[in-house]
Design an enzyme around this catalytic site. Structure first.
Site, mmCIF file in Angstrom:
data_model
loop_
_atom_site.group_PDB
_atom_site.id
_atom_site.type_symbol
_atom_site.label_atom_id
_atom_site.label_comp_id
_atom_site.label_asym_id
_atom_site.label_seq_id
_atom_site.Cartn_x
_atom_site.Cartn_y
_atom_site.Cartn_z
ATOM 1 N N GLU A 25 34.597 34.149 43.097
ATOM 2 C CA GLU A 25 35.961 33.763 43.454
ATOM 3 C C GLU A 25 36.803 33.454 42.226
ATOM 4 O O GLU A 25 37.998 33.763 42.192
ATOM 5 C CB GLU A 25 35.949 32.569 44.410
ATOM 6 C CG GLU A 25 35.424 32.897 45.806
ATOM 7 C CD GLU A 25 36.232 33.978 46.511
ATOM 8 O OE1 GLU A 25 37.388 34.223 46.115
ATOM 9 O OE2 GLU A 25 35.710 34.583 47.459
ATOM 10 N N GLN A 43 43.485 36.840 40.713
ATOM 11 C CA GLN A 43 44.444 37.756 40.088
ATOM 12 C C GLN A 43 43.763 38.969 39.463
ATOM 13 O O GLN A 43 44.262 39.537 38.496
ATOM 14 C CB GLN A 43 45.273 37.027 39.017
ATOM 15 C CG GLN A 43 46.151 35.957 39.591
ATOM 16 C CD GLN A 43 47.247 36.529 40.443
ATOM 17 O OE1 GLN A 43 48.204 37.063 39.935
ATOM 18 N NE2 GLN A 43 47.109 36.424 41.744
ATOM 19 N N THR A 44 42.601 39.326 39.975
ATOM 20 C CA THR A 44 41.838 40.419 39.389
ATOM 21 C C THR A 44 41.244 41.269 40.506
ATOM 22 O O THR A 44 40.690 40.736 41.466
ATOM 23 C CB THR A 44 40.718 39.866 38.490
ATOM 24 O OG1 THR A 44 41.277 38.909 37.597
ATOM 25 C CG2 THR A 44 40.063 40.969 37.697
ATOM 26 N N TYR A 87 42.881 35.874 31.478
ATOM 27 C CA TYR A 87 42.947 34.490 31.977
ATOM 28 C C TYR A 87 41.694 33.739 31.567
ATOM 29 O O TYR A 87 40.937 33.247 32.409
ATOM 30 C CB TYR A 87 43.112 34.468 33.497
ATOM 31 C CG TYR A 87 44.467 34.914 33.995
ATOM 32 C CD1 TYR A 87 45.628 34.432 33.414
ATOM 33 C CD2 TYR A 87 44.580 35.792 35.049
ATOM 34 C CE1 TYR A 87 46.876 34.822 33.881
ATOM 35 C CE2 TYR A 87 45.827 36.192 35.525
ATOM 36 C CZ TYR A 87 46.959 35.704 34.931
ATOM 37 O OH TYR A 87 48.186 36.094 35.395
#
Length: 376
Positions: free
Chosen positions: A60, A65-66, A105
DNA sequence: AATTCGGGGTC
DNA sequence: GACCCAGAATT
């Protein structure tokens, strides 16, 4: 009388648009249709091979955002190297970041590592099993806590992310900007009302799978949708206009220069500081592209920062890439040290060519490193 | 409420 | 190019 009625109608656009949908649709039959579809179309993913909370958690975090396709190989490698939360907790941060290299990130990786230590220390190795406990972990917000709690522990927790935002907005026919908090609140409310008491994990995954495979951003495949009859957007023919989302940012074009400075078998590298982009990762010395003569100006900049006397060559490599809201044109120069010692507590450090492989770099840093022979 | 934080996929 | 992606934390 008329006045109050008018007000009531305008507030329907808020919370009660959710209730309006639930008035018109049976949530039991919605759930049944969705789960029936999911049991046929469910994709295999490495993190779906078990319900180990550690693996669910890692997946998760990586998936924030991936895209799924991007995460798969990273997940396999990560679990191979850090198979349990204990092994992750005792690893050093550089090796964790090295596994994360290219995913972006990078704060996620640092927080994952910090959270692993928390779990071992504060939770005594027993994985936090509720939304409230999970929310205490760094890097775990409302979506991630709901996903882990429902998938790994069968808690009846709602989720909301990219896929479900799109799906819910179309189901309700939401024409408001889904990025503003007022709309987010509506969407969360919808998710809360929809999530079943039992089997929330499978249900939540089914929602996301439907959003990903059928209720797609472009080209929604409504003919294949198991819950098409519950979709306000489809009934109005507006599925392609929804969701409405304000632009995230505007791009800014900038130019930068990087330097590959050699001394024997070593190369000058810099550890990115906590306040910077790529904190904890290594990078080649990098500057805003100087005005005037780039070679002489870069030479002066590096000398000032590092204390070294050096000689730079012409440009050897040019890369274009985008990071966050910047489009960057990066020109790279080669060079040799003539004399001098590194300043103390500068973030610079000499790294042997062999050791660069082990260090975590940014994606562009790795591109430079891979073509480093062109500089010698 | 805005901004920061990456990088790749895709049309 | 422009937008999206199993978002969270900080300002």
């Amino acid at each position: 009388m008329k006045k109050s009625r008018k007000i009531a109608i305008s507030t329907v656009n808020d919370e009660q648009i959710v209730e309006a949908w639930f008035d018109q649709n049976s949530k039991q039959s919605f759930r049944q249709s969705l789960l029936k579809w999911f049991r046929v179309h469910r994709r295999e993913m490495p993190w779906r091979e078990s319900r180990d909370p550690y693996r669910v958690w890692v997946s998760e975090i990586m998936l924030q955002q991936t895209q799924v396709a991007t995460v798969i190989d990273y997940f396999r490698r990560f679990i191979r190297q850090f198979p349990t939360v204990q092994r992750l907790a005792t690893a050093d941060e550089q090796s964790v970041l090295r596994q994360w290299e290219g995913l972006g990130y990078y704060r996620r990786a640092r927080q994952l590592h910090a959270a692993a230590k928390m779990i071992v220390a504060e939770f005594e190795g027993t994985f936090p099993a509720t939304v409230d406990e999970l929310l205490r972990l760094p890097g775990v917000g409302r979506y991630t806590a709901g996903a882990i709690a429902s998938i790994a522990f069968d808690e009846s927790a709602p989720i909301l992310e990219g896929n479900t935002v799109r799906l819910f907005a179309r189901l309700m026919g939401l024409t408001e900007d889904v990025r503003v908090s007022k709309t987010q609140k509506i969407l969360w409310r919808f998710s809360e009302r929809l999530v079943p008491a039992k089997g929330a994990g499978e249900f939540n995954q089914a929602l996301m799978e439907l959003g990903s495979l059928v209720c797609r951003d472009r080209d929604p495949n409504c003919r294949a949708c198991p819950v098409a009859r519950s979709c306000v957007a489809l009934s109005l023919g507006t599925q392609r206009e929804i969701p409405v989302a304000s632009p995230k940012f505007e791009y800014e074009s900038i130019r930068e220069a990087a330097v590959v400075l050699r001394r024997g078998k070593n190369v000058l590298m810099r550890l990115c500081q906590p306040s910077e982009r790529w904190a904890g990762l290594w990078d080649f010395p990098r500057y805003p592209f100087p005005h005037g003569d780039p070679v002489s100006n870069l030479t002066r900049l590096i000398k000032k920062d590092s204390g070294l006397d050096l000689e730079l060559d012409e440009e050897r490599l040019s890369l274009r890439h985008a990071v966050t809201r910047f489009r960057i044109e990066l020109k790279c120069y080669g060079g040799r040290v003539r004399s001098g010692r590194l300043k103390r507590n500068s973030a610079f450090q000499w790294v042997s060519l062999h050791d660069i492989d082990e260090l975590p770099l940014s994606a562009t840093g790795r591109k430079i490193a891979r073509s480093i022979s062109a500089f010698f």
